[in-house]
Design a protein around this motif. Structure first.
Motif, PDB file in Angstrom:
ATOM      1  N   GLY A  33     -22.265 -33.652  -3.204  1.00 28.06           N
ATOM      2  CA  GLY A  33     -21.090 -34.503  -3.238  1.00 28.06           C
ATOM      3  C   GLY A  33     -19.841 -33.676  -3.021  1.00 28.06           C
ATOM      4  O   GLY A  33     -19.901 -32.518  -2.624  1.00 28.06           O
ATOM      5  N   PHE A  34     -18.738 -34.268  -3.285  1.00 25.31           N
ATOM      6  CA  PHE A  34     -17.482 -33.540  -3.179  1.00 25.31           C
ATOM      7  C   PHE A  34     -16.557 -34.038  -4.281  1.00 25.31           C
ATOM      8  O   PHE A  34     -16.665 -35.164  -4.746  1.00 25.31           O
ATOM      9  CB  PHE A  34     -16.831 -33.736  -1.805  1.00 25.31           C
ATOM     10  N   ASN A  35     -15.676 -33.169  -4.694  1.00 24.37           N
ATOM     11  CA  ASN A  35     -14.694 -33.523  -5.712  1.00 24.37           C
ATOM     12  C   ASN A  35     -13.411 -33.972  -5.045  1.00 24.37           C
ATOM     13  O   ASN A  35     -13.009 -33.415  -4.025  1.00 24.37           O
ATOM     14  CB  ASN A  35     -14.402 -32.324  -6.615  1.00 24.37           C
ATOM     15  N   SER A  36     -12.772 -34.953  -5.633  1.00 22.68           N
ATOM     16  CA  SER A  36     -11.469 -35.381  -5.145  1.00 22.68           C
ATOM     17  C   SER A  36     -10.463 -34.275  -5.437  1.00 22.68           C
ATOM     18  O   SER A  36     -10.599 -33.560  -6.421  1.00 22.68           O
ATOM     19  CB  SER A  36     -11.032 -36.662  -5.853  1.00 22.68           C
ATOM     20  N   PRO A  37      -9.448 -34.147  -4.620  1.00 21.21           N
ATOM     21  CA  PRO A  37      -8.468 -33.070  -4.834  1.00 21.21           C
ATOM     22  C   PRO A  37      -7.431 -33.434  -5.900  1.00 21.21           C
ATOM     23  O   PRO A  37      -6.222 -33.367  -5.678  1.00 21.21           O
ATOM     24  CB  PRO A  37      -7.827 -32.918  -3.448  1.00 21.21           C
ATOM     25  N   PHE A  38      -7.916 -33.846  -7.088  1.00 19.77           N
ATOM     26  CA  PHE A  38      -7.013 -34.250  -8.160  1.00 19.77           C
ATOM     27  C   PHE A  38      -5.957 -33.193  -8.459  1.00 19.77           C
ATOM     28  O   PHE A  38      -4.784 -33.510  -8.595  1.00 19.77           O
ATOM     29  CB  PHE A  38      -7.783 -34.533  -9.460  1.00 19.77           C
ATOM     30  N   ASN A  39      -6.399 -31.937  -8.575  1.00 19.90           N
ATOM     31  CA  ASN A  39      -5.453 -30.904  -8.974  1.00 19.90           C
ATOM     32  C   ASN A  39      -4.326 -30.745  -7.958  1.00 19.90           C
ATOM     33  O   ASN A  39      -3.162 -30.622  -8.340  1.00 19.90           O
ATOM     34  CB  ASN A  39      -6.160 -29.573  -9.242  1.00 19.90           C
ATOM     35  N   GLU A  40      -4.641 -30.774  -6.660  1.00 22.49           N
ATOM     36  CA  GLU A  40      -3.593 -30.654  -5.643  1.00 22.49           C
ATOM     37  C   GLU A  40      -2.676 -31.874  -5.639  1.00 22.49           C
ATOM     38  O   GLU A  40      -1.459 -31.746  -5.518  1.00 22.49           O
ATOM     39  CB  GLU A  40      -4.201 -30.467  -4.245  1.00 22.49           C
ATOM     40  N   LEU A  41      -3.257 -33.056  -5.775  1.00 20.58           N
ATOM     41  CA  LEU A  41      -2.451 -34.276  -5.752  1.00 20.58           C
ATOM     42  C   LEU A  41      -1.576 -34.412  -6.996  1.00 20.58           C
ATOM     43  O   LEU A  41      -0.392 -34.736  -6.911  1.00 20.58           O
ATOM     44  CB  LEU A  41      -3.354 -35.501  -5.624  1.00 20.58           C
ATOM     45  N   MET A  42      -2.176 -34.148  -8.162  1.00 21.36           N
ATOM     46  CA  MET A  42      -1.443 -34.336  -9.418  1.00 21.36           C
ATOM     47  C   MET A  42      -0.356 -33.280  -9.612  1.00 21.36           C
ATOM     48  O   MET A  42       0.645 -33.535 -10.274  1.00 21.36           O
ATOM     49  CB  MET A  42      -2.413 -34.333 -10.593  1.00 21.36           C
ATOM     50  N   GLY A  43      -0.548 -32.111  -9.030  1.00 14.29           N
ATOM     51  CA  GLY A  43       0.462 -31.065  -9.142  1.00 14.29           C
ATOM     52  C   GLY A  43       1.423 -31.059  -7.970  1.00 14.29           C
ATOM     53  O   GLY A  43       2.397 -30.316  -7.970  1.00 14.29           O
ATOM     54  N   GLY A  44       1.161 -31.888  -6.976  1.00 17.99           N
ATOM     55  CA  GLY A  44       1.991 -31.932  -5.771  1.00 17.99           C
ATOM     56  C   GLY A  44       2.678 -33.270  -5.589  1.00 17.99           C
ATOM     57  O   GLY A  44       3.565 -33.632  -6.356  1.00 17.99           O
ATOM     58  N   PRO A  45       2.223 -34.047  -4.600  1.00 16.00           N
ATOM     59  CA  PRO A  45       2.936 -35.283  -4.252  1.00 16.00           C
ATOM     60  C   PRO A  45       2.972 -36.345  -5.351  1.00 16.00           C
ATOM     61  O   PRO A  45       3.883 -37.169  -5.377  1.00 16.00           O
ATOM     62  CB  PRO A  45       2.200 -35.801  -3.017  1.00 16.00           C
ATOM     63  N   LEU A  46       2.006 -36.338  -6.259  1.00 17.02           N
ATOM     64  CA  LEU A  46       1.995 -37.351  -7.329  1.00 17.02           C
ATOM     65  C   LEU A  46       2.740 -36.917  -8.590  1.00 17.02           C
ATOM     66  O   LEU A  46       2.906 -37.709  -9.514  1.00 17.02           O
ATOM     67  CB  LEU A  46       0.552 -37.718  -7.698  1.00 17.02           C
ATOM     68  N   ARG A  47       3.198 -35.679  -8.617  1.00 16.38           N
ATOM     69  CA  ARG A  47       3.854 -35.164  -9.828  1.00 16.38           C
ATOM     70  C   ARG A  47       5.059 -36.026 -10.264  1.00 16.38           C
ATOM     71  O   ARG A  47       5.152 -36.391 -11.436  1.00 16.38           O
ATOM     72  CB  ARG A  47       4.260 -33.706  -9.636  1.00 16.38           C
ATOM     73  N   PRO A  48       5.998 -36.380  -9.363  1.00 16.23           N
ATOM     74  CA  PRO A  48       7.127 -37.214  -9.796  1.00 16.23           C
ATOM     75  C   PRO A  48       6.673 -38.572 -10.358  1.00 16.23           C
ATOM     76  O   PRO A  48       7.218 -39.064 -11.350  1.00 16.23           O
ATOM     77  CB  PRO A  48       7.961 -37.395  -8.529  1.00 16.23           C
ATOM     78  N   TRP A  49       5.680 -39.162  -9.725  1.00 16.69           N
ATOM     79  CA  TRP A  49       5.144 -40.449 -10.177  1.00 16.69           C
ATOM     80  C   TRP A  49       4.539 -40.314 -11.572  1.00 16.69           C
ATOM     81  O   TRP A  49       4.747 -41.158 -12.434  1.00 16.69           O
ATOM     82  CB  TRP A  49       4.107 -40.929  -9.163  1.00 16.69           C
ATOM     83  N   ILE A  50       3.789 -39.237 -11.795  1.00 15.04           N
ATOM     84  CA  ILE A  50       3.161 -38.994 -13.091  1.00 15.04           C
ATOM     85  C   ILE A  50       4.219 -38.756 -14.158  1.00 15.04           C
ATOM     86  O   ILE A  50       4.156 -39.325 -15.255  1.00 15.04           O
ATOM     87  CB  ILE A  50       2.171 -37.815 -13.003  1.00 15.04           C
ATOM     88  N   GLU A  51       5.201 -37.916 -13.856  1.00 11.90           N
ATOM     89  CA  GLU A  51       6.247 -37.618 -14.833  1.00 11.90           C
ATOM     90  C   GLU A  51       7.050 -38.874 -15.178  1.00 11.90           C
ATOM     91  O   GLU A  51       7.413 -39.094 -16.338  1.00 11.90           O
ATOM     92  CB  GLU A  51       7.134 -36.494 -14.319  1.00 11.90           C
ATOM     93  N   GLU A  52       7.318 -39.706 -14.189  1.00  9.68           N
ATOM     94  CA  GLU A  52       8.014 -40.973 -14.446  1.00  9.68           C
ATOM     95  C   GLU A  52       7.171 -41.872 -15.343  1.00  9.68           C
ATOM     96  O   GLU A  52       7.669 -42.462 -16.304  1.00  9.68           O
ATOM     97  CB  GLU A  52       8.320 -41.686 -13.124  1.00  9.68           C
ATOM     98  N   THR A  53       5.890 -41.965 -15.046  1.00 13.91           N
ATOM     99  CA  THR A  53       4.977 -42.786 -15.837  1.00 13.91           C
ATOM    100  C   THR A  53       4.964 -42.330 -17.292  1.00 13.91           C
ATOM    101  O   THR A  53       5.040 -43.151 -18.211  1.00 13.91           O
ATOM    102  CB  THR A  53       3.551 -42.725 -15.252  1.00 13.91           C
ATOM    103  N   LEU A  54       4.885 -41.029 -17.501  1.00 14.00           N
ATOM    104  CA  LEU A  54       4.791 -40.506 -18.866  1.00 14.00           C
ATOM    105  C   LEU A  54       6.124 -40.524 -19.609  1.00 14.00           C
ATOM    106  O   LEU A  54       6.147 -40.376 -20.825  1.00 14.00           O
ATOM    107  CB  LEU A  54       4.222 -39.079 -18.830  1.00 14.00           C
TER     108      LEU A  54
END
Length: 109
Positions: A33-54
């Motif tokens: 299988g393969f792993n989703s690139p969670f670490n790259e996404l969550m630390g990159g383009p999704l970081r502002p969205w995550i910080e806003e959510t939290l």
């Protein structure tokens, strides 16, 4: 079920691909299988969205500590050796908070 038949997993997929794939691939038992690139996404383009959510209140605040989750998120992102599963668990919790925020926001159409 269609996923398991005659003791073989993914039987429907294997049957559909039998004329296209070599026999050794069709009969291979090793799952790759393969792993989703969670670490790259969550630390990159999704970081502002995550910080806003939290940073915003949520109907789940009685159940999930956003402050604690933010601490775990920052720690995980600062630790490149964090297990892949940690990112998946964080993603599930952050997504649940965001959905609850959206469901209770009267301005979301």
């Amino acid at each position: 079920s269609s996923k398991i038949g005659r003791g073989v997993t993914k039987l429907v997929l294997r049957e559909a691909m039998k004329d296209l794939l070599p026999e050794e691939i069709l009969k291979r038992k090793l799952k790759i299988g393969f792993n989703s690139p969670f670490n790259e996404l969550m630390g990159g383009p999704l970081r502002p969205w995550i910080e806003e959510t939290l940073s915003q209140s949520s109907p789940l605040d009685d159940f999930i500590s956003r402050e604690r989750l933010a601490t775990v998120y920052r720690h995980t992102m600062a630790n490149p050796g964090a297990p892949w599963a940690a990112y998946g668990q964080l993603w599930k919790l952050i997504s649940a908070i965001r959905l609850a925020q959206l469901w209770t926001n009267p301005w979301v159409h």
